[in-house]
Design a protein around this motif. Structure first.
Motif, mmCIF file in Angstrom:
data_model
loop_
_atom_site.group_PDB
_atom_site.id
_atom_site.type_symbol
_atom_site.label_atom_id
_atom_site.label_comp_id
_atom_site.label_asym_id
_atom_site.label_seq_id
_atom_site.Cartn_x
_atom_site.Cartn_y
_atom_site.Cartn_z
ATOM 1 N N ASP A 65 47.795 40.123 55.324
ATOM 2 C CA ASP A 65 48.828 39.097 55.233
ATOM 3 C C ASP A 65 50.150 39.685 54.738
ATOM 4 O OD1 ASP A 65 50.063 36.635 55.235
ATOM 5 O OD2 ASP A 65 49.201 35.992 53.330
ATOM 6 N N SER A 66 51.243 39.261 55.333
ATOM 7 C CA SER A 66 52.550 39.787 54.947
ATOM 8 C C SER A 66 52.970 39.333 53.544
ATOM 9 C CB SER A 66 53.616 39.366 55.961
ATOM 10 O OG SER A 66 53.682 37.955 56.015
ATOM 11 N N ASP A 67 52.295 38.333 52.980
ATOM 12 C CA ASP A 67 52.612 37.895 51.621
ATOM 13 C C ASP A 67 52.075 38.859 50.565
ATOM 14 O OD1 ASP A 67 53.899 35.663 52.587
ATOM 15 O OD2 ASP A 67 52.161 34.348 52.321
ATOM 16 N N LEU A 68 51.265 39.828 50.991
ATOM 17 C CA LEU A 68 50.682 40.822 50.079
ATOM 18 C C LEU A 68 50.010 40.142 48.889
ATOM 19 C CD1 LEU A 68 53.556 43.474 50.106
ATOM 20 C CD2 LEU A 68 51.469 43.467 51.472
ATOM 21 N N ASN A 69 49.154 39.157 49.189
ATOM 22 C CA ASN A 69 48.539 38.386 48.114
ATOM 23 C C ASN A 69 47.062 38.699 47.901
ATOM 24 O OD1 ASN A 69 47.512 37.217 50.389
ATOM 25 N ND2 ASN A 69 48.338 35.180 50.029
ATOM 26 N N TYR A 70 46.608 39.854 48.362
ATOM 27 C CA TYR A 70 45.223 40.257 48.111
ATOM 28 C C TYR A 70 44.993 40.360 46.604
ATOM 29 C CZ TYR A 70 41.180 43.130 47.317
ATOM 30 O OH TYR A 70 39.982 43.600 46.828
ATOM 31 N N GLU A 71 43.856 39.879 46.162
ATOM 32 C CA GLU A 71 43.433 40.016 44.764
ATOM 33 C C GLU A 71 42.017 40.575 44.739
ATOM 34 O OE1 GLU A 71 45.018 39.331 41.897
ATOM 35 O OE2 GLU A 71 46.836 38.512 42.832
ATOM 36 N N PRO A 72 41.761 41.630 43.955
ATOM 37 C CA PRO A 72 40.379 42.095 43.806
ATOM 38 C C PRO A 72 39.512 40.960 43.260
ATOM 39 C CG PRO A 72 41.907 43.672 42.831
ATOM 40 C CD PRO A 72 42.705 42.446 43.184
ATOM 41 N N LEU A 73 38.263 40.924 43.675
ATOM 42 C CA LEU A 73 37.341 39.883 43.227
ATOM 43 C C LEU A 73 36.807 40.271 41.847
ATOM 44 C CD1 LEU A 73 35.884 37.276 44.258
ATOM 45 C CD2 LEU A 73 33.960 38.771 44.736
ATOM 46 N N LEU A 74 37.374 39.645 40.826
ATOM 47 C CA LEU A 74 37.031 39.976 39.446
ATOM 48 C C LEU A 74 36.652 38.705 38.697
ATOM 49 C CD1 LEU A 74 40.097 42.288 38.731
ATOM 50 C CD2 LEU A 74 37.792 43.000 39.396
ATOM 51 N N PRO A 75 35.909 38.864 37.599
ATOM 52 C CA PRO A 75 35.624 37.701 36.758
ATOM 53 C C PRO A 75 36.943 37.075 36.283
ATOM 54 C CG PRO A 75 34.294 39.580 36.074
ATOM 55 C CD PRO A 75 35.279 40.087 37.090
ATOM 56 N N ASP A 76 36.979 35.747 36.193
ATOM 57 C CA ASP A 76 38.220 35.072 35.810
ATOM 58 C C ASP A 76 38.256 34.786 34.304
ATOM 59 O OD1 ASP A 76 36.561 32.862 35.396
ATOM 60 O OD2 ASP A 76 37.049 31.979 37.333
ATOM 61 N N GLU A 77 39.181 33.932 33.894
ATOM 62 C CA GLU A 77 39.411 33.641 32.472
ATOM 63 C C GLU A 77 38.211 33.000 31.777
ATOM 64 O OE1 GLU A 77 41.698 32.408 34.917
ATOM 65 O OE2 GLU A 77 42.740 34.327 34.731
ATOM 66 N N LEU A 78 37.241 32.501 32.539
ATOM 67 C CA LEU A 78 36.050 31.917 31.921
ATOM 68 C C LEU A 78 35.159 32.997 31.302
ATOM 69 C CD1 LEU A 78 35.107 29.337 34.707
ATOM 70 C CD2 LEU A 78 36.308 28.897 32.556
ATOM 71 N N PHE A 79 35.405 34.245 31.660
ATOM 72 C CA PHE A 79 34.611 35.363 31.157
ATOM 73 C C PHE A 79 35.362 36.050 30.014
ATOM 74 C CE2 PHE A 79 33.146 34.586 35.400
ATOM 75 C CZ PHE A 79 31.790 34.870 35.383
ATOM 76 N N SER A 80 34.607 36.731 29.163
ATOM 77 C CA SER A 80 35.242 37.463 28.058
ATOM 78 C C SER A 80 36.066 38.612 28.634
ATOM 79 C CB SER A 80 34.177 38.010 27.104
ATOM 80 O OG SER A 80 33.491 39.103 27.711
ATOM 81 N N LEU A 81 36.970 39.110 27.824
ATOM 82 C CA LEU A 81 37.800 40.230 28.259
ATOM 83 C C LEU A 81 36.934 41.456 28.566
ATOM 84 C CD1 LEU A 81 40.783 40.074 28.677
ATOM 85 C CD2 LEU A 81 41.152 41.139 26.465
ATOM 86 N N ALA A 82 35.875 41.655 27.783
ATOM 87 C CA ALA A 82 34.969 42.786 28.032
ATOM 88 C C ALA A 82 34.294 42.637 29.394
ATOM 89 C CB ALA A 82 33.917 42.876 26.922
ATOM 90 N N GLU A 83 33.860 41.415 29.739
ATOM 91 C CA GLU A 83 33.237 41.186 31.056
ATOM 92 C C GLU A 83 34.247 41.388 32.177
ATOM 93 O OE1 GLU A 83 29.848 37.820 30.291
ATOM 94 O OE2 GLU A 83 31.925 37.244 29.871
ATOM 95 N N ARG A 84 35.476 40.973 31.944
ATOM 96 C CA ARG A 84 36.522 41.152 32.955
ATOM 97 C C ARG A 84 36.851 42.637 33.133
ATOM 98 N NH1 ARG A 84 40.347 36.845 30.346
ATOM 99 N NH2 ARG A 84 41.967 37.819 31.593
ATOM 100 N N ALA A 85 36.861 43.381 32.028
ATOM 101 C CA ALA A 85 37.106 44.824 32.112
ATOM 102 C C ALA A 85 35.973 45.513 32.872
ATOM 103 C CB ALA A 85 37.248 45.427 30.710
#
Length: 191
Positions: free
Chosen positions: A82-102
Motif C-alpha cells: 500500500d502506498s500509505d506505508l501503513n504496514y505494522e508488525p503483528l505484535l502484542p498490543d497494550e493489553l499485554f505487559s511491556l515484557a510480553e510486547r518486547a
C-alpha cells in the motif's frame, strides 16, 4: 475502510494457534511472512503449509481457521504494497505487559531474520546501503532484553525499536518490488 482494518490481530491469531494446540507466538510467523512476501512472493498454499508446519498440524482444523490464516497473508501483503506505508508488525498490543510486547518484537525479528538468512547473500547484493543497515540493526533487536519493567521510558524505547522493525520490513518489500507501493510515482499499478 483500509485493507489492514480487517487484518487479524495478535490476540485473534494467538487464540487460533491455541485451538491448534500451539503456544507459539504469531509474531514469529508474522516476521517470517513479511520477509517471505518480500523475497519470495509467498503464495497462499505455501503460507498455509508453513503455518501448519509451525503449529505442528497437517492442516487447519476447519474452513474458518484456514480463511483467517489466508486473510492474515493477504492483508499483510496489501499493507506492505500500500502506498500509505501503513504496514505494522503483528505484535502484542497494550493489553499485554511491556515484557510480553518486547518478547513479541524479539520473536517477530527472529522470524524475519531467519528468512533473510535462509535466502543467502545473493538478494543482499542488490540492496541499498539503507536497507542493509536496517537489516543489520535488526540483529540487535533480536538480542534485546525482554525482562523489562512497565515504564514510560521502556515503552518509548520499545516503540522506537518496533518502528525500526516496521521501516526495515517496508524498505525490504519496496526494494524487492520496485513501483509497489506507488510511493513517488503516479503511474497505475499493473496486475
Amino acid at each position: 475502510m483500509s485493507p489492514t482494518d480487517e487484518r487479524p490481530d495478535f490476540s485473534t491469531l494467538a487464540d487460533l494457534f491455541l485451538l491448534h494446540g500451539s503456544m507459539q507466538s504469531p509474531s514469529f510467523l508474522d516476521g517470517r511472512l513479511c520477509a517471505e512476501l518480500a523475497l519470495h512472493d509467498l503464495g497462499p498454499e505455501a503460507w498455509l503449509e508453513e503455518v501448519c508446519l509451525g503449529l505442528g498440524v497437517e492442516q487447519p482444523r476447519d474452513r474458518e481457521s484456514a480463511e483467517t490464516l489466508l486473510a492474515w497473508r493477504r492483508q499483510t501483503l496489501e499493507a506492505l504494497a500500500d502506498s500509505d506505508l501503513n504496514y505494522e508488525p503483528l505484535l502484542p498490543d497494550e493489553l499485554f505487559s511491556l515484557a510480553e510486547r518486547a518478547r513479541g518484537l524479539q520473536e517477530w525479528t527472529l522470524g524475519f531474520l531467519e528468512v533473510i538468512a535462509d535466502a543467502g547473500d545473493d538478494p543482499r547484493e542488490s540492496w541499498s546501503a539503507a536497507l542493509r543497515e536496517a537489516v543489520d540493526d535488526l540483529a540487535g533487536i533480536a538480542d534485546i532484553e525482554t525482562d523489562i519493567d512497565d515504564s514510560a521510558e521502556n515503552e518509548n524505547d520499545l516503540f522506537a525499536l518496533s518502528e525500526h522493525a516496521r521501516m526495515a520490513a517496508m524498505l525490504l518489500y519496496t526494494e524487492q518490488h520496485p513501483g509497489q507501493p506507488q510511493v513517488e510515482s503516479s503511474e497505475p499499478t499493473r496486475h
